[in-house]
Structures are given as C-alpha cells and as structure tokens.
Design a protein around this motif. Sequence first.
Motif, PDB file in Angstrom:
ATOM      1  N   ASP A 147      -0.489   2.579   0.588  1.00 54.67           N
ATOM      2  CA  ASP A 147      -0.737   2.282   1.996  1.00 54.67           C
ATOM      3  C   ASP A 147       0.518   2.393   2.864  1.00 54.67           C
ATOM      4  O   ASP A 147       0.546   1.911   3.996  1.00 54.67           O
ATOM      5  CB  ASP A 147      -1.357   0.896   2.149  1.00 54.67           C
ATOM      6  N   VAL A 148       1.585   3.012   2.346  1.00 54.47           N
ATOM      7  CA  VAL A 148       2.784   3.235   3.140  1.00 54.47           C
ATOM      8  C   VAL A 148       3.461   4.512   2.637  1.00 54.47           C
ATOM      9  O   VAL A 148       3.389   4.841   1.449  1.00 54.47           O
ATOM     10  CB  VAL A 148       3.758   2.039   3.065  1.00 54.47           C
ATOM     11  N   THR A 149       4.102   5.230   3.558  1.00 54.71           N
ATOM     12  CA  THR A 149       4.817   6.462   3.212  1.00 54.71           C
ATOM     13  C   THR A 149       6.264   6.345   3.667  1.00 54.71           C
ATOM     14  O   THR A 149       6.532   6.014   4.830  1.00 54.71           O
ATOM     15  CB  THR A 149       4.161   7.687   3.882  1.00 54.71           C
ATOM     16  N   LYS A 161       5.054   8.084  -1.435  1.00 52.41           N
ATOM     17  CA  LYS A 161       4.006   7.100  -1.172  1.00 52.41           C
ATOM     18  C   LYS A 161       4.231   5.853  -2.030  1.00 52.41           C
ATOM     19  O   LYS A 161       4.689   5.939  -3.171  1.00 52.41           O
ATOM     20  CB  LYS A 161       2.626   7.685  -1.458  1.00 52.41           C
ATOM     21  N   HIS A 171       3.238   1.169  -2.121  1.00 55.41           N
ATOM     22  CA  HIS A 171       2.321   0.083  -1.794  1.00 55.41           C
ATOM     23  C   HIS A 171       3.106  -1.033  -1.107  1.00 55.41           C
ATOM     24  O   HIS A 171       4.088  -1.537  -1.664  1.00 55.41           O
ATOM     25  CB  HIS A 171       1.654  -0.457  -3.064  1.00 55.41           C
ATOM     26  N   VAL A 172       2.684  -1.391   0.084  1.00 59.04           N
ATOM     27  CA  VAL A 172       3.389  -2.398   0.877  1.00 59.04           C
ATOM     28  C   VAL A 172       3.590  -3.680   0.084  1.00 59.04           C
ATOM     29  O   VAL A 172       4.681  -4.274   0.087  1.00 59.04           O
ATOM     30  CB  VAL A 172       2.623  -2.692   2.184  1.00 59.04           C
ATOM     31  N   PHE A 211       7.602  -5.344   7.392  1.00 59.64           N
ATOM     32  CA  PHE A 211       6.143  -5.304   7.426  1.00 59.64           C
ATOM     33  C   PHE A 211       5.530  -6.614   7.921  1.00 59.64           C
ATOM     34  O   PHE A 211       4.379  -6.633   8.350  1.00 59.64           O
ATOM     35  CB  PHE A 211       5.596  -4.959   6.044  1.00 59.64           C
ATOM     36  N   GLU A 249       6.891   0.317  12.040  1.00 58.36           N
ATOM     37  CA  GLU A 249       6.539   0.684  10.671  1.00 58.36           C
ATOM     38  C   GLU A 249       5.311  -0.071  10.188  1.00 58.36           C
ATOM     39  O   GLU A 249       4.540   0.428   9.358  1.00 58.36           O
ATOM     40  CB  GLU A 249       7.715   0.415   9.722  1.00 58.36           C
ATOM     41  N   LYS A 250       5.142  -1.315  10.701  1.00 57.30           N
ATOM     42  CA  LYS A 250       3.987  -2.119  10.283  1.00 57.30           C
ATOM     43  C   LYS A 250       2.683  -1.473  10.710  1.00 57.30           C
ATOM     44  O   LYS A 250       1.682  -1.501   9.976  1.00 57.30           O
ATOM     45  CB  LYS A 250       4.102  -3.524  10.866  1.00 57.30           C
ATOM     46  N   HIS A 251       2.670  -0.873  11.883  1.00 60.83           N
ATOM     47  CA  HIS A 251       1.447  -0.280  12.416  1.00 60.83           C
ATOM     48  C   HIS A 251       1.267   1.172  11.945  1.00 60.83           C
ATOM     49  O   HIS A 251       0.161   1.580  11.592  1.00 60.83           O
ATOM     50  CB  HIS A 251       1.472  -0.337  13.945  1.00 60.83           C
ATOM     51  N   GLU A 252       2.354   1.924  11.932  1.00 58.96           N
ATOM     52  CA  GLU A 252       2.256   3.336  11.572  1.00 58.96           C
ATOM     53  C   GLU A 252       2.221   3.551  10.066  1.00 58.96           C
ATOM     54  O   GLU A 252       1.775   4.590   9.581  1.00 58.96           O
ATOM     55  CB  GLU A 252       3.437   4.104  12.175  1.00 58.96           C
ATOM     56  N   LYS A 253       2.723   2.578   9.319  1.00 61.08           N
ATOM     57  CA  LYS A 253       2.814   2.678   7.856  1.00 61.08           C
ATOM     58  C   LYS A 253       3.597   3.921   7.415  1.00 61.08           C
ATOM     59  O   LYS A 253       3.287   4.542   6.405  1.00 61.08           O
ATOM     60  CB  LYS A 253       1.406   2.669   7.227  1.00 61.08           C
TER      61      LYS A 253
END
Length: 586
Positions: free
Chosen positions: A425-427, A436, A438-439, A453, A459-463
């Motif tokens: 869920d994060v890049t 890639k 995982h938060v 995060f 970064e929290k919203h755009e991931k």
Amino acid sequence: MVISFDLLIDLTPNLTLAVAKGAKHVLDHILNLWKTKTLSDVTFRCKGKDIKAHVMIVASCSPVLAAMFANDFKEKSEKVVEVKDVTHNTFSRLLRFMYVGDASLETVQEEEITELLVAADKYRVDTLKEDCGLHLSQNLKVENAACFLVLAHLHNSSVLHEMTLDFMSKNAKAVCSRKDWMDIIKKYPELCFQATQFMFEYKMVLCTIVSKIKILNSSLLTEGKIYPTLPINFATSFVLLLSVRYQLFPNSFHTFKRVFFCVRYLISTVCLYRMASAQKLRENLLSISWGAVNCVAANGQVLITDFPDVFESCQLSYNINGQQIVLELNFVLSKTSKPTKLETISILAAKDGVKQKMNLSQTKWTTSWVAPARRNNCQYCGLYPTASFDILIDLNPDLDFTMTKGAKHVLDHILNLWKTNTLSDVTFRCKGKEIKAHVMIVASCSPVLAAMFDNDFKEKHEKVVNIKDITPETFSRLLRFMYVGDASLETVAEDDLSELLTAADKYGVETLKEDCALHMSRNLKIDNAARFLVLAHLHNSSVLHETTLEFMSKNAKAVCSRKDWMDVIKNYPELCFQAMQLMVGL
C-alpha cells in the motif's frame, strides 16, 4: 562407569530455531502492533466484542482471510468481519498467534485448546493446529481418548490421530468400556473400524513376540554368540520395545532370532564403545554429540574433526575427581575461519538438566558439577555412576537467538509479503526505480516513517515517498531488513555498508545500524580507520566509535602518517583531540 555427553545448540529442538537477532526486533515490532492496534484497518466482531487487527498480518497467515480480503466480499469494503462460531477469547488467541507465533497453550484449558484447534483448522492456520494437536496428545487419558480421536478425524490432525490410536491400543479394555466409545460406534463406524483394527493388530503382535521370546529364552544358554553376563530380560525387553514401537515385525522366527542376537551383541559391546558426531546447524552454530562409556576408567577424551573450516583442533574430555564431575572443551580456531575473539564465544553446559556457563581459561573451557550423594549406577555393570551432559556452543552469541517455530512461521509470512508485494500500500520512488512495501511494516520499524504516515504529510495521502539521497540497492536492503531482520552484511561491499549505516541512522532503524557497526568493526584496517571514526562520530555509533579508537591506539604511527588523518585534524579537531588522548595513553 557410564558417561554420556550430548553437545547441543538447541536444548529444546522441537520447539525452537536459531535465527538472526534482528528477526527478534521484527517480531517485537509486530507484537507491538497487536498490543497498541496502531494502523489497524480491520475489525473482527465476535459475539458482541470487537477485536482490531491488521489485514496484511492476518491475510499473510490465513489463506481463508486472504481470500476474503482479496476478492469482492463485503468484508473487503466494510473492513468488518462477523465471527459467529468462535468465542471471543479463542478468536483473540488465534489472531495473536498470527502476530507472534505462540498461543501459550500451557495456560489454556483442554476445552479451549479443542476449540482453538477447530478454529485453526477453519482458518487454515496449520502451525497452530499442529501445536494444539501435539499439546492435546501429551494429555491423553482414558476419559478423553474417544473425544480426541473424533476431533482429529474431523479436523485432519494426523499427529493427534496417530497418538490417540496408539494410546487406545494400549488401553483398549478401559477405552472400549466407556459410553463415549459406543457413541463413536454409532456416529463414526468407519473410525471405530479403523481403531479396532489397530487394537487387535497391536495385541496380536504383542502375543506373537512374547511367544517367540519364550522359545528364545529356552535356547539362550546354547547360543555361543551371546555375551553371557548380560541380563536376558534387558535384551528381550529392548527387542520387544523396538518391535512394538516401530513395527519392526520379523517375518520369520529365524529373522527375529537374528535381530535379537544383533541387539544382544550391541549391548555386550556398549561398555567398550566411544562415539563422537558433529554437525553445523547454521553459520556460527555447531552441534557436537559425544557418547563416552568406560566401565574401568573415570576419564576419557575424544577429538572432533568434523569442522576443519572452523577448528584447527578440537578436543573434549571429562574426568570424575572425587565428588566433582568435570567437563573440558579445548579448541584452536582455524586460520581460514572468520576472526573471533575467544572471550565473545558463549558455551553453555547442562548436566541432567542443570544448566550453567562454561568458563574460559586461556584456550580451555571448563565447568563442573557436584556429584549427587546417591548416584545412579551403570545398568550394564552396576558399578559406576552415570551422567548426561548437554552443551550449547555459539561462536557468535551477540548476533543470534532462538525462537519458537511458530514465530519462525510468522517471519516466513512477513518475508513472503516482501517477495510477492501482496497487499502492498505504499511505493518508494528511489532514483527512477520503484519499491513497493507495506505501511504497517515499515512504520512499525522506523519511527521516521511512522511519523510521516501518522501525520498530515502528502506521503500519507499519495502513498508515494520520494527518496533522493540513497541508492535503490541500499534502500531496498534497508526495507528488506524491516521485514526479516537480516541484511546479509557479509555480501555487502564496504562502501555500500557505510551507506547502509547512514540510511539506518536517518530512518531510526537502530538494530540495523548496530549490525552494520559490528560488521565494520571486525574489518578495521589502517586505510579505513580514519573514515570509520568520522562515520561513527557523525551517526552516533558507539560500537564503531569505541572499536575504531581502540584499533587506532594500537596502530597510532601507521594511522597518523596517512593523508586521511590530516583531513580528520582539519575537519574534526575535537575528534582528533579525543583520538590523540587515547593514543598517548591519557
């Protein structure tokens, strides 16, 4: 005298595995997520009570839950799962096992373990199901045997099934006289048929072996190959035990007789036999087993030659001195092995379950125990005392530890998430390459990323996180460490290792920073000492700082004659002052 030495690394091999110490920190972070519910993204509603959890963790451990969240079920969108057929306590214990790999079954009642096995089977947490089956099989009684047999049958627990059949065959009369056995006959006739066959087979084999032993006993005195002073009952009992336990049923009287005399021959020579075997369980972790039996001397020794790449020579010895039983280990490390200070090696010994540390004196490790006032005599000669030793040898105790097998499975699931990028869920975008992750994992291991995060950063919203000052290879190694606790530093070049320490310091991954510092401190040379000192100073690495200063004090003339030392004097005068004080002995 009978002396038996077993040199083991894992004193409970069925329960623990040795892994890198960094893995323990990964597990600690995962456990902290369970306790604090930080970043939890799913709720299990269990009979009116809510249990918060993390989709990534539970989906990695349970294929059933993974399918639920991967496909278009309502639970995927609502992030609420109704659990109707499992109690709150049992389901909470099931979820906790997915985080830490341990259900603390020794504190759980039998009925709850039964329900936990059923839940583990439903959600396909096979490691927990196996643990429950093993625990139940250790508590078999006449009163619960029938119930356990049905449980094992319904939920495909081969361990519990086999152990229960074995128990029932040895207690057939008591088991078959109970009412619950009648219930099995009515409801599970095929299971009853299988159990009955097993019981009759056991009884028939037992009767056959006993009749053959009676015939053998009558001819023992005329058999010239038998050692005459050994008790007949011991050998016959031993063959009987092997035959029944391992189903080594001779097809003919002649075959049985031959097996019998082979056993008698082994027993007759055991008091004159010495044996030593060894194996490497993993890097820096060695297991040596030594059985030493001598009925005429109170001491013995043996050479270990299995590890030429580790030991130039290795000798074990024991002696009984009055009321003291002394064990000694003496070895010289091979020139081809990695440099290791003898003082850092950890060797633990246990005699009859009593554990203590072996002490180093020059190049020899020793420990001793007070012999009990009343000692067990040799079962063969009846004259001398017996002893049993377990020894743990760890050539690098600061880097490794042991964990339960269940915890190892948790780590395996986490590693699989890294490899497959399932539910990522994060890049992280690093110099044109994307990684890639995982938060939940990276945030639990790095306080810097956790703050990013948790708070209202883009970064929290755009991931998507842009990494500008670290190479993709180093950042990927940093992230992988957060998943498995191991960076395989022995394969990393010196310059990459320096960059990895810098990255670990920037993102607050202290365990990795310490590992890098330890690895670098073992590879100190004249041409890198000044650079390592500056690196330790800039990134607050006390381990690397102290070992570098110690190295420089022993090689002051060579270090101070180099150009990079002049750079230290110009750019870091306070660091130069500290090093010079140590060099001149102030």
